[in-house]
Enzyme design. Structure first.
Site, PDB file in Angstrom:
ATOM      1  N   ASN A  62      -7.347  -5.771   5.802  1.00  0.00           N
ATOM      2  CA  ASN A  62      -6.007  -6.555   5.206  1.00  0.00           C
ATOM      3  C   ASN A  62      -5.403  -5.817   4.197  1.00  0.00           C
ATOM      4  O   ASN A  62      -5.920  -5.566   3.162  1.00  0.00           O
ATOM      5  CB  ASN A  62      -6.365  -7.946   4.821  1.00  0.00           C
ATOM      6  CG  ASN A  62      -5.229  -8.557   4.256  1.00  0.00           C
ATOM      7  OD1 ASN A  62      -4.213  -8.945   5.155  1.00  0.00           O
ATOM      8  ND2 ASN A  62      -4.866  -8.611   2.997  1.00  0.00           N
ATOM      9  N   GLU A  63      -3.880  -5.302   4.535  1.00  0.00           N
ATOM     10  CA  GLU A  63      -3.318  -4.578   3.620  1.00  0.00           C
ATOM     11  C   GLU A  63      -4.211  -3.507   2.911  1.00  0.00           C
ATOM     12  O   GLU A  63      -3.963  -3.168   1.663  1.00  0.00           O
ATOM     13  CB  GLU A  63      -2.614  -5.387   2.343  1.00  0.00           C
ATOM     14  CG  GLU A  63      -1.978  -6.681   3.076  1.00  0.00           C
ATOM     15  CD  GLU A  63      -1.108  -7.325   2.098  1.00  0.00           C
ATOM     16  OE1 GLU A  63      -1.379  -7.149   0.929  1.00  0.00           O
ATOM     17  OE2 GLU A  63      -0.023  -7.872   2.373  1.00  0.00           O
ATOM     18  N   ASN A  90       1.916  -8.194   7.470  1.00  0.00           N
ATOM     19  CA  ASN A  90       2.312  -9.197   6.372  1.00  0.00           C
ATOM     20  C   ASN A  90       3.570  -8.825   5.821  1.00  0.00           C
ATOM     21  O   ASN A  90       3.825  -7.950   5.295  1.00  0.00           O
ATOM     22  CB  ASN A  90       1.327  -9.115   5.314  1.00  0.00           C
ATOM     23  CG  ASN A  90      -0.096  -9.277   5.827  1.00  0.00           C
ATOM     24  OD1 ASN A  90      -0.396  -9.823   7.045  1.00  0.00           O
ATOM     25  ND2 ASN A  90      -1.327  -9.080   5.094  1.00  0.00           N
ATOM     26  N   TYR A 149       8.984 -12.337  -2.352  1.00  0.00           N
ATOM     27  CA  TYR A 149       8.667 -11.108  -3.270  1.00  0.00           C
ATOM     28  C   TYR A 149       9.788 -10.085  -3.362  1.00  0.00           C
ATOM     29  O   TYR A 149      10.132  -9.641  -4.289  1.00  0.00           O
ATOM     30  CB  TYR A 149       7.576 -10.430  -2.964  1.00  0.00           C
ATOM     31  CG  TYR A 149       6.155 -10.954  -3.274  1.00  0.00           C
ATOM     32  CD1 TYR A 149       5.425 -11.198  -2.207  1.00  0.00           C
ATOM     33  CD2 TYR A 149       6.020 -11.585  -4.205  1.00  0.00           C
ATOM     34  CE1 TYR A 149       4.201 -11.933  -2.284  1.00  0.00           C
ATOM     35  CE2 TYR A 149       4.774 -12.185  -4.586  1.00  0.00           C
ATOM     36  CZ  TYR A 149       3.756 -12.309  -3.655  1.00  0.00           C
ATOM     37  OH  TYR A 149       2.536 -13.019  -3.583  1.00  0.00           O
ATOM     38  N   TRP A 198       1.407 -18.014   5.334  1.00  0.00           N
ATOM     39  CA  TRP A 198       0.386 -17.626   4.205  1.00  0.00           C
ATOM     40  C   TRP A 198       0.887 -18.837   3.376  1.00  0.00           C
ATOM     41  O   TRP A 198       1.771 -18.657   2.595  1.00  0.00           O
ATOM     42  CB  TRP A 198       0.362 -16.157   3.685  1.00  0.00           C
ATOM     43  CG  TRP A 198      -0.588 -16.099   2.649  1.00  0.00           C
ATOM     44  CD1 TRP A 198      -0.612 -16.178   1.430  1.00  0.00           C
ATOM     45  CD2 TRP A 198      -2.060 -15.921   3.088  1.00  0.00           C
ATOM     46  NE1 TRP A 198      -1.819 -15.992   0.949  1.00  0.00           N
ATOM     47  CE2 TRP A 198      -2.485 -15.712   1.814  1.00  0.00           C
ATOM     48  CE3 TRP A 198      -2.991 -15.628   4.104  1.00  0.00           C
ATOM     49  CZ2 TRP A 198      -3.987 -15.280   1.455  1.00  0.00           C
ATOM     50  CZ3 TRP A 198      -4.212 -15.473   3.915  1.00  0.00           C
ATOM     51  CH2 TRP A 198      -4.717 -14.987   2.716  1.00  0.00           C
TER      52      TRP A 198
HETATM   53  C1  GCU Z   1      -0.948 -10.455   0.658  1.00  0.00           C
HETATM   54  C2  GCU Z   1      -2.475 -10.678   0.795  1.00  0.00           C
HETATM   55  C3  GCU Z   1      -2.971 -12.183   0.497  1.00  0.00           C
HETATM   56  C4  GCU Z   1      -2.043 -12.532  -0.804  1.00  0.00           C
HETATM   57  C5  GCU Z   1      -0.796 -12.767  -0.405  1.00  0.00           C
HETATM   58  C6  GCU Z   1       0.124 -13.268  -1.700  1.00  0.00           C
HETATM   59  O1  GCU Z   1      -0.402 -10.341   1.653  1.00  0.00           O
HETATM   60  O2  GCU Z   1      -3.011 -10.607   1.814  1.00  0.00           O
HETATM   61  O3  GCU Z   1      -4.137 -12.151   0.168  1.00  0.00           O
HETATM   62  O4  GCU Z   1      -2.571 -14.029  -1.107  1.00  0.00           O
HETATM   63  O5  GCU Z   1      -0.283 -11.474  -0.092  1.00  0.00           O
HETATM   64  O6  GCU Z   1       0.695 -12.309  -2.309  1.00  0.00           O
HETATM   65  O7  GCU Z   1       0.189 -14.547  -1.498  1.00  0.00           O
END
Ligand code: GCU
Length: 731
Positions: free
Chosen positions: A364-365, A420, A426, A500
């Site tokens: 992941n990332e 993602n 952001y 997410w």
């Molecule tokens: C990222 C990451 C997550 C994190 C999310 C965020 O993509 O994979 O684990 O919680 O961003 O910034 O909320």
């Protein structure tokens, strides 16, 4: 016959080395970060703690063996038995077992050290979630005959079932394998009332069954499960449920289940909850699954690590298709290669039989804080090959960070790709999500692409009539997800999309949005008590069984506007709005219904659809309720009254790429960016210069969103805008 004894009771917990004095009496599951891991400040205890308990030698018959089974010790554990170290296990999310038999006295002392401190070999080390420490899942004592199904290798279930479905012939060929420890000549297999006996050769036995007119495991519509049983002459028996289904992932068609289009639409879940940390009970798991079923999701990304066996079982039983993964996350560690491989081997071996699992996630990332070099690529190739060796039936994938350029060689390693993206939260604009996927899909039409993360933080306390990116309001989260839902629905070739997150979760390093220690991108709050408006948006789009209607903004009682928006989510096609008991308006539509309502006092507002209703009280007020905004955040500053902007001239509302095209405006922008880079030690410019993906992405952002992102003040923005407004756009 094997007996499984729960071993959760009677433990003494020591935050440091055990002493003669009594420790804290605890019952498992347990984490020592249940409180400090969720209250923010990044001060939660990370170190080595101990769990100690006595064990009286059980009555054993001819050659019986005694195994200790630990289903979750985060993050690294060592098992000491009567003072002797018998085992060490690195990885906080998988089952491991220890054979105690040859070390048993009449009375025995068992001490388990568990460590969640910083290190550079065991993942995860850098990520946006709390690394709870503890024996946080069940511990059991297994007593098995001398000849028994395997217990030692990678925490194996001892039985492996591979169903291969032939949709045309409506049948399935089911291969059942078992591994045996001790002396055994044959294994008796039973599947769907068919029985076969197979010889044991080198500790392994296998049989192949044919299921005619097979009852398919058909996702949430019909998650039909069969059972496979293996039996030894010694009396030891293991069984597993399994499902007969066919998954396909096609670059153009997206995800197919049993031959039909079945786009995976759902979200992610971390394994924790307010007040208990990650020491979850079966009830907690069941409650989460009930919420997921209400939402109408058909998939879950169980991030960022191996989840409890009980939860994968619930996914099997409810027909939820799963992305499973290991915590190879954020930053590659040279010393962590072996750990990625061992965590992946345990994840696949322990969970192979779950029909719900569709893909194995490699990382992941991982390029968020690491460059794509040969070491990183090799680690991914090794993981990819390992998955294919252990499981020829499932594809691999990985979740990539938005800055990773789509031409990166790492994207060629897994079988299917996924990204993602957080445009519209952001950074950047919501439309950039659409642009990103359309560009990827056009450039790589033969590569399946998924949307593994997207979201926006929302504190249900915060409300706004003019929601905007970064305000942490429930209102903006709803607007954000309305855009994303439309974007996704227009792109059925996205093989899977995962919000997410479905639930707020502990990220002890965070302190934002009015809640210290939490990531609030959940559709539901951390304590599961409040479903945010965005939850009902997806319920309206995905839940096809339970008619409902939901009034958004029920927490936005005090309203300053003279005419307010009443937004309603429903899975019905017609919604009527009643105000103070009188019918105001009826609208036909799909999912989102918007009404304009003049307000002048206190009003009862009711939305009705089919036989459902949703009611709220709102009232007109003169001054904004200060409770609705993040402390210190000015009520929404409308940066410019659009009337002030001369559209024939450049302004901060133009996109970076467009501004940089103009000789005059471009000079000003590039000067500003190089000054900005100098302030950030120059690395920003370098990072951007070397990353075509980032350049492309930033060129699509409006200058004002970049300036706000970089923390520029309103005055600085207005000053720059005045300069740009003096530059005519070419006609
Ligand atoms: C990222 C990451 C997550 C994190 C999310 C965020 O993509 O994979 O684990 O919680 O961003 O910034 O909320």
């Amino acid at each position: 016959m094997r007996t499984i004894h729960s071993f959760n009771q009677g433990w003494q917990f020591y935050k440091t080395k055990p002493t003669q004095s009594a420790g804290e009496a605890v019952t498992l599951p347990h984490t020592w970060n249940a409180v400090d891991g969720q209250d923010g400040g990044n001060d939660y205890y990370r170190g080595t703690c101990w769990y100690v308990r006595e064990l009286k030698k059980p009555e054993l018959r001819d050659g019986e063996r005694v195994w200790l089974e630990i289903n979750g010790a985060a993050m690294t554990a060592e098992v000491y038995f009567n003072g002797e170290k018998l085992a060490r296990h690195e990885g906080g999310y998988s089952t491991f077992r220890v054979d105690l038999t040859d070390h048993l006295d009449e009375n025995n002392s068992l001490a388990i050290s568990v460590d969640n401190s910083d290190n550079d070999t065991v993942y995860p080390q850098k990520a946006d979630f709390t690394f709870y420490g503890g024996l946080y899942r069940d511990v059991n004592l297994l007593v098995v005959p001398a000849a028994h199904f395997a217990l030692g290798y990678c925490g194996t279930p001892g039985i492996k079932v591979t169903p291969i479905v032939d949709l045309t012939a409506r049948c399935a060929e089911v291969t059942v394998e078992a591994w045996v420890e001790g002396e055994a000549k044959e294994v008796r297999f039973t599947v769907d009332s068919q029985t076969q006996t197979a010889p044991v050769e080198d500790g392994h036995a296998a049989a192949v069954f044919t299921l005619e007119n097979v009852h398919l495991w058909d996702g949430v519509d019909d998650p039909y499960l069969y059972t496979a049983v293996a039996l030894l002459d010694s009396g030891d028996e293991v069984s597993t449920h399994f499902g007969c289904r066919k998954f396909e992932i096609d670059a153009q068609k997206g995800f197919l289940l049993n031959g039909r289009s079945y786009p995976l639409r759902g979200g992610s879940r971390h394994q924790d909850r307010f007040g208990v940390g990650n020491a979850l009970s079966l009830e907690h798991h069941k409650e989460d699954m009930a919420i997921i079923r209400e939402l109408g999701a058909n998939t879950l990304r169980l991030a960022h690590y191996q989840h409890a066996r009980e939860f994968y079982d619930l996914c099997d039983e409810n027909g939820i298709i799963v992305w499973a993964e290991i915590p190879y996350i954020t930053q590659h560690m040279t010393g962590g290669r072996a750990n990625t491989l061992s965590q992946m081997e345990e994840l696949v071996v322990q969970n192979y039989n779950h029909p719900s699992i569709a893909v194995w996630g490699l990382s992941n990332e991982i390029t968020a804080a690491s460059t794509v070099n040969e070491e990183l690529l090799e680690n991914h190739r090794a993981l990819n090959d390992l998955c294919h060796r252990l499981d020829a039936t499932r594809p691999t994938t990985m979740a990539n960070v938005f800055m990773l350029e789509i031409e990166s060689p790492i994207l060629e390693i897994p079988d299917v790709n996924s990204y993602n993206l957080y445009f519209g939260w952001y950074l950047g604009e919501l439309e950039q999500n659409d642009e990103f996927f359309d560009e990827f899909h056009a450039k790589y039409p033969d590569r399946p692409i998924g949307f593994s993360e997207y979201g926006a933080d929302a504190n249900p306390q915060y409300q706004s009539p003019m929601p905007e990116k970064g305000d942490y309001t429930e209102s903006y989260q709803a607007v954000y997800h309305e855009h994303m839902l439309q974007m996704i629905e227009a792109r059925p070739w996205l093989w899977a999309t995962h919000v997410w997150n479905l639930f707020d979760f502990a990220a002890d390093g965070r302190n934002e949005g009015g809640k210290n220690g939490q990531n609030q991108k959940g559709l539901v709050t951390f304590d599961r008590k409040e479903k945010k408006d965005a939850f009902y948006l997806y319920k309206a789009a995905w839940n096809k069984t339970e008619p409902f209607v939901h009034l958004c903004g029920s927490r936005y009682v005090d309203r300053t506007e003279d005419v307010t928006e009443i937004k309603v989510y429903s899975n019905q096609s017609e919604v009527s709005l009643y105000v103070d008991g009188k019918l105001a308006e009826t609208k036909s539509g799909k999912t989102v219904f918007k009404f304009k309502l003049p307000i002048s006092g206190t009003h009862s507002v009711e939305a009705r659809a089919a036989s459902c209703a949703s009611v709220m009280l709102i009232r007109k007020v003169d001054a904004p309720n200060p409770e609705y905004a993040l402390p210190g955040r000015a009520t929404v500053v409308n940066w410019f009254d659009q009337g002030e902007i001369d559209p024939d001239c450049y302004s901060v509302n133009d996109k970076l790429g467009e501004l940089q095209q103009d000789p005059q405006a471009g000079t000003i922008i590039n000067q500003m960016m190089s000054q900005g880079a100098a302030q950030h030690g120059g690395d920003v410019a370098t990072a951007v210069k070397d990353n075509p993906g980032l350049i492309r992405m930033m060129s699509r952002m409006t200058l004002i969103s970049l300036l706000k992102q970089s923390g520029a003040s309103a005055e600085q923005i207005q000053q720059l805008n005045r300069v740009l407004q003096s530059i005519k756009k070419p006609q």
